[in-house]
Scaffold this active site. Sequence first.
Site, mmCIF file in Angstrom:
data_model
loop_
_atom_site.group_PDB
_atom_site.id
_atom_site.type_symbol
_atom_site.label_atom_id
_atom_site.label_comp_id
_atom_site.label_asym_id
_atom_site.label_seq_id
_atom_site.Cartn_x
_atom_site.Cartn_y
_atom_site.Cartn_z
ATOM 1 N N SER A 12 0.808 -1.219 0.000
ATOM 2 C CA SER A 12 0.000 0.000 0.000
ATOM 3 C C SER A 12 0.840 1.268 0.000
ATOM 4 O O SER A 12 0.405 2.317 0.482
ATOM 5 C CB SER A 12 -0.922 0.010 1.232
ATOM 6 O OG SER A 12 -0.149 -0.041 2.427
ATOM 7 N N ALA A 15 3.179 2.967 -5.230
ATOM 8 C CA ALA A 15 2.802 2.164 -6.404
ATOM 9 C C ALA A 15 1.441 1.505 -6.195
ATOM 10 O O ALA A 15 0.582 1.518 -7.090
ATOM 11 C CB ALA A 15 3.873 1.117 -6.690
ATOM 12 N N SER A 42 7.371 4.379 1.099
ATOM 13 C CA SER A 42 7.104 5.583 0.301
ATOM 14 C C SER A 42 6.944 6.807 1.186
ATOM 15 O O SER A 42 7.408 7.903 0.851
ATOM 16 C CB SER A 42 5.838 5.395 -0.546
ATOM 17 O OG SER A 42 6.003 4.369 -1.506
ATOM 18 N N TRP A 44 8.378 7.456 3.841
ATOM 19 C CA TRP A 44 9.650 7.858 4.434
ATOM 20 C C TRP A 44 10.531 8.634 3.456
ATOM 21 O O TRP A 44 11.554 9.183 3.855
ATOM 22 C CB TRP A 44 10.412 6.624 4.918
ATOM 23 C CG TRP A 44 9.865 6.007 6.170
ATOM 24 C CD1 TRP A 44 8.545 5.914 6.533
ATOM 25 C CD2 TRP A 44 10.607 5.384 7.217
ATOM 26 N NE1 TRP A 44 8.431 5.262 7.729
ATOM 27 C CE2 TRP A 44 9.669 4.921 8.174
ATOM 28 C CE3 TRP A 44 11.961 5.146 7.428
ATOM 29 C CZ2 TRP A 44 10.065 4.247 9.333
ATOM 30 C CZ3 TRP A 44 12.345 4.474 8.584
ATOM 31 C CH2 TRP A 44 11.406 4.037 9.529
ATOM 32 N N GLY A 48 12.305 13.708 -3.041
ATOM 33 C CA GLY A 48 11.295 14.169 -3.977
ATOM 34 C C GLY A 48 11.171 13.264 -5.178
ATOM 35 O O GLY A 48 11.500 12.078 -5.130
ATOM 36 N N GLU A 112 19.962 17.070 -6.740
ATOM 37 C CA GLU A 112 20.532 16.057 -5.876
ATOM 38 C C GLU A 112 21.723 15.389 -6.555
ATOM 39 O O GLU A 112 21.992 15.621 -7.737
ATOM 40 C CB GLU A 112 19.468 15.021 -5.495
ATOM 41 C CG GLU A 112 18.303 15.629 -4.714
ATOM 42 C CD GLU A 112 17.295 14.612 -4.252
ATOM 43 O OE1 GLU A 112 17.401 13.435 -4.647
ATOM 44 O OE2 GLU A 112 16.385 14.985 -3.492
ATOM 45 N N HIS A 234 22.558 4.131 1.367
ATOM 46 C CA HIS A 234 22.502 5.590 1.428
ATOM 47 C C HIS A 234 23.694 6.078 2.236
ATOM 48 O O HIS A 234 23.977 5.562 3.316
ATOM 49 C CB HIS A 234 21.202 6.068 2.060
ATOM 50 C CG HIS A 234 20.917 7.506 1.779
ATOM 51 N ND1 HIS A 234 21.620 8.534 2.379
ATOM 52 C CD2 HIS A 234 20.036 8.098 0.939
ATOM 53 C CE1 HIS A 234 21.167 9.687 1.923
ATOM 54 N NE2 HIS A 234 20.207 9.453 1.054
ATOM 55 N N ARG A 280 25.445 8.098 -5.261
ATOM 56 C CA ARG A 280 25.413 7.538 -3.916
ATOM 57 C C ARG A 280 26.420 6.411 -3.706
ATOM 58 O O ARG A 280 26.994 6.295 -2.619
ATOM 59 C CB ARG A 280 24.008 7.019 -3.606
ATOM 60 C CG ARG A 280 23.006 8.131 -3.412
ATOM 61 C CD ARG A 280 21.613 7.585 -3.210
ATOM 62 N NE ARG A 280 20.678 8.669 -2.929
ATOM 63 C CZ ARG A 280 19.376 8.494 -2.777
ATOM 64 N NH1 ARG A 280 18.859 7.298 -2.883
ATOM 65 N NH2 ARG A 280 18.595 9.514 -2.517
ATOM 66 N N HIS A 341 19.615 1.038 1.830
ATOM 67 C CA HIS A 341 18.579 2.027 1.516
ATOM 68 C C HIS A 341 17.606 1.579 0.441
ATOM 69 O O HIS A 341 16.399 1.777 0.572
ATOM 70 C CB HIS A 341 19.263 3.322 1.082
ATOM 71 C CG HIS A 341 18.339 4.460 0.813
ATOM 72 N ND1 HIS A 341 17.447 4.936 1.756
ATOM 73 C CD2 HIS A 341 18.156 5.227 -0.292
ATOM 74 C CE1 HIS A 341 16.758 5.945 1.241
ATOM 75 N NE2 HIS A 341 17.159 6.134 -0.002
ATOM 76 N N GLU A 365 9.561 -0.781 -5.817
ATOM 77 C CA GLU A 365 10.892 -1.269 -5.462
ATOM 78 C C GLU A 365 11.040 -2.775 -5.598
ATOM 79 O O GLU A 365 12.155 -3.281 -5.737
ATOM 80 C CB GLU A 365 11.225 -0.841 -4.029
ATOM 81 C CG GLU A 365 12.696 -0.988 -3.671
ATOM 82 C CD GLU A 365 13.044 -0.417 -2.302
ATOM 83 O OE1 GLU A 365 14.159 -0.699 -1.826
ATOM 84 O OE2 GLU A 365 12.201 0.311 -1.715
ATOM 85 N N ARG A 376 20.647 3.301 -8.432
ATOM 86 C CA ARG A 376 19.521 4.216 -8.622
ATOM 87 C C ARG A 376 19.968 5.664 -8.509
ATOM 88 O O ARG A 376 20.633 6.054 -7.541
ATOM 89 C CB ARG A 376 18.454 3.939 -7.562
ATOM 90 C CG ARG A 376 17.267 4.896 -7.620
ATOM 91 C CD ARG A 376 16.244 4.522 -6.585
ATOM 92 N NE ARG A 376 16.710 4.777 -5.231
ATOM 93 C CZ ARG A 376 16.438 5.883 -4.539
ATOM 94 N NH1 ARG A 376 15.738 6.866 -5.092
ATOM 95 N NH2 ARG A 376 16.863 6.024 -3.303
ATOM 96 N N LEU A 382 10.357 7.204 -6.726
ATOM 97 C CA LEU A 382 8.936 7.547 -6.681
ATOM 98 C C LEU A 382 8.380 7.739 -8.091
ATOM 99 O O LEU A 382 7.223 7.410 -8.365
ATOM 100 C CB LEU A 382 8.716 8.805 -5.845
ATOM 101 C CG LEU A 382 9.056 8.709 -4.351
ATOM 102 C CD1 LEU A 382 8.692 10.012 -3.638
ATOM 103 C CD2 LEU A 382 8.374 7.534 -3.688
#
Length: 529
Positions: A12, A15, A42, A44, A48, A112, A234, A280, A341, A365, A376, A382
Site C-alpha cells: 500500500s 505504487a 514511500s 519515508w 522528492g 541532488e 545511502h 550515492r 537504503h 521497489e 539508482r 517515486l
Amino acid sequence: MVLRFDVLIIGSGLAGQAAALRLAATRRVALISKRTLEDSASSWAQGGIAAVLDNRDSIEAHIRDTITAGADLNDRRATRFVIENGRRAVDWLIDQGVPFTRDEGGYHLAREGGHSARRVIHVADATGLAVQTTLTGKVRQQPNISIFENHIAIDLITGAKLGLGDQRCYGAYVLDSGSGEVLTIGASNTLIAAGGAGKVYLYTTNPDTSTGDGIAMAWRAGCRVANMEFIQFHPTCLYHPQAKSFLISEAVRGEGGRLLLPDGSRFMPWHDARGELAPRDVVARAIDFEMKKRGLDCVYLDISHKPAAFLAEHFPNILARCLDLGIDITRAPIPVVPAAHYTCGGVVSDLHARTNIAGLYVAGEASCTGLHGANRLASNSLLECLVFAEAAATDILRQPAGDLPSLPEWDASRVSDPDEEIVIAHNWDELRRFMWDYVGIVRTTKRLQRAQNRIRLLNREIDDFYSHFRVSHDLIELRNLVVTAELIVRCALRRHESRGLHFSRNYPQTLPRATNTVIRRRAPGDRAP
C-alpha cells in the site's frame, strides 16, 4: 474464508495506492497493507520526484544522468519510457492535491547527487509523507477499494499450485495479523507493490515492513529475478543511539552540505571530482573507506554555513529531528553513517509491469524494470512507482474479465502453535548481522560464500519451522528475508566485476560489456516477460 476481487494489490505504498486509484472506477480492488495505509517506505521518502519540469532541463539530460549513475546497465527503453512519462506522473499527483513546495517561479526544484540540473520536485523534506497522505485520503473514500490493513500476504496462488495446466496467478493467501486467520483472496489480476528488502541488513534507512515479501513470493511462484546484487547504501543515515533509521536527505548535499572528517577537513574531493554531488555508490564507498581506514564510528555532514531560515524552510523535519537529539544543524555538523537504503534489482517486468507469470504484475521497489541499472539515481524511485502503477493499471483495464477456478482454503490442520518464538528472533538477528558483515558495501568472494553457507542452514531451519507450526507475521517476514538474502548472494557471486553498487575486491575491474544477472526457478508453463 475465500474472497473474490477483480484485482488484488499487495502493498500500500505509492505504487499500490496509485494503481488502486486508477483501477477503482471500474474494478473491485483488494488492497493489502502490512500495517496501515500511512505506514510504508514511500512515506519515508524525503527528497522528492525527479522529472523534467524546467525549460532549461531536457529528457535527454535526465536519461544521460540516469545511465551514468546506473553504470551503463540501464535498459534504454525502460529508462526513456519512465522519464518521458515523468511530467504526466507529476501532473497527476498535482491533480490529486499534493502540495508541492513553490518558489517565485512556480514549483521549487531541488538538485541532488548525480543530477546535472535542478529537476526534483518536492514537499520540503517530507515528499513521500505528503504524497502518501494525499493518496491515502483518496483511497479511503473509494467504495470499490476494500482495504485490508494489518494483513500480510503469505504466498501467491498459481495454476501450478492448483494442479492446473497453466502458470497463471489467481490471487494469494493472506494472514490477518490480528486474528491469525488466513484468507484466500482470489483475483483475475494481482499486482505486487510490496516494496524493497532493506531489513535484510542490520543498518537500514527502511521501515520495519521492508522485508522483501513481494520479491520472495514472486520467486517462489516462478518469476524471474534480476540484479539483486545491487543494494544501494545511502551515504548519510543519522548516527545516534536514539535515532532508528533516520535518513539525512540527499538534498542536504545538493544544497551545499559538505562531508567532513572529525578534524573538520573535507574528504570527498580525494575520491571523486564531483565531491559531495557524486552518485550515492561513490559517496557511500568513500565514507566506508575513510571510516575503516581511520577507525571512525561516523563522519559528519555540515550544512551550518547556510542561513538558519533557509534550513528551516527546506529541511524542517531534519532540523526538528536533529534538535530533538541535541544537534543544531544551523550551528554544528550532523554525524552520519551509510545504511542499506534501496533494492535496485527485483522481479523482472516489462513496460506494462507484467512478469513472466500471466495475471501477475509488479511495480515499485520490488520490480526490476531496467530503469536503475547498477545504481539508482536519486529521486527516480517515486517516479518509477508512478509510471509503472499507471502502466499496470492500463494493461489490467484492457484485459477481459476472467473466471476464477475453485480456490482451496488455507490448510492449517496439520500444524500446531509454535513452542519457541525465540527461534524466529535469533534467526532474524543472525541473518541481518552476517549480511551486514559479509554482503555489505565492499565484498569478497570468500565473504559471499560464508554468507551463502549460513543462508543454507537458516533455510533448512525456517522451512522446518514453517512446515510444522502455524504461520505468524514474524515467521512470514523471516521466511521472505532469507529467500531475499539468498537471491542477493547468488546474484553477487555471479557478477565477476565491480559495477555500480556491487564492489568486489576479487574483481575490482569493470567489464567492457554491461550484462544483467538474471536467475529463475524452473516452473512449467511460464512465458517470457
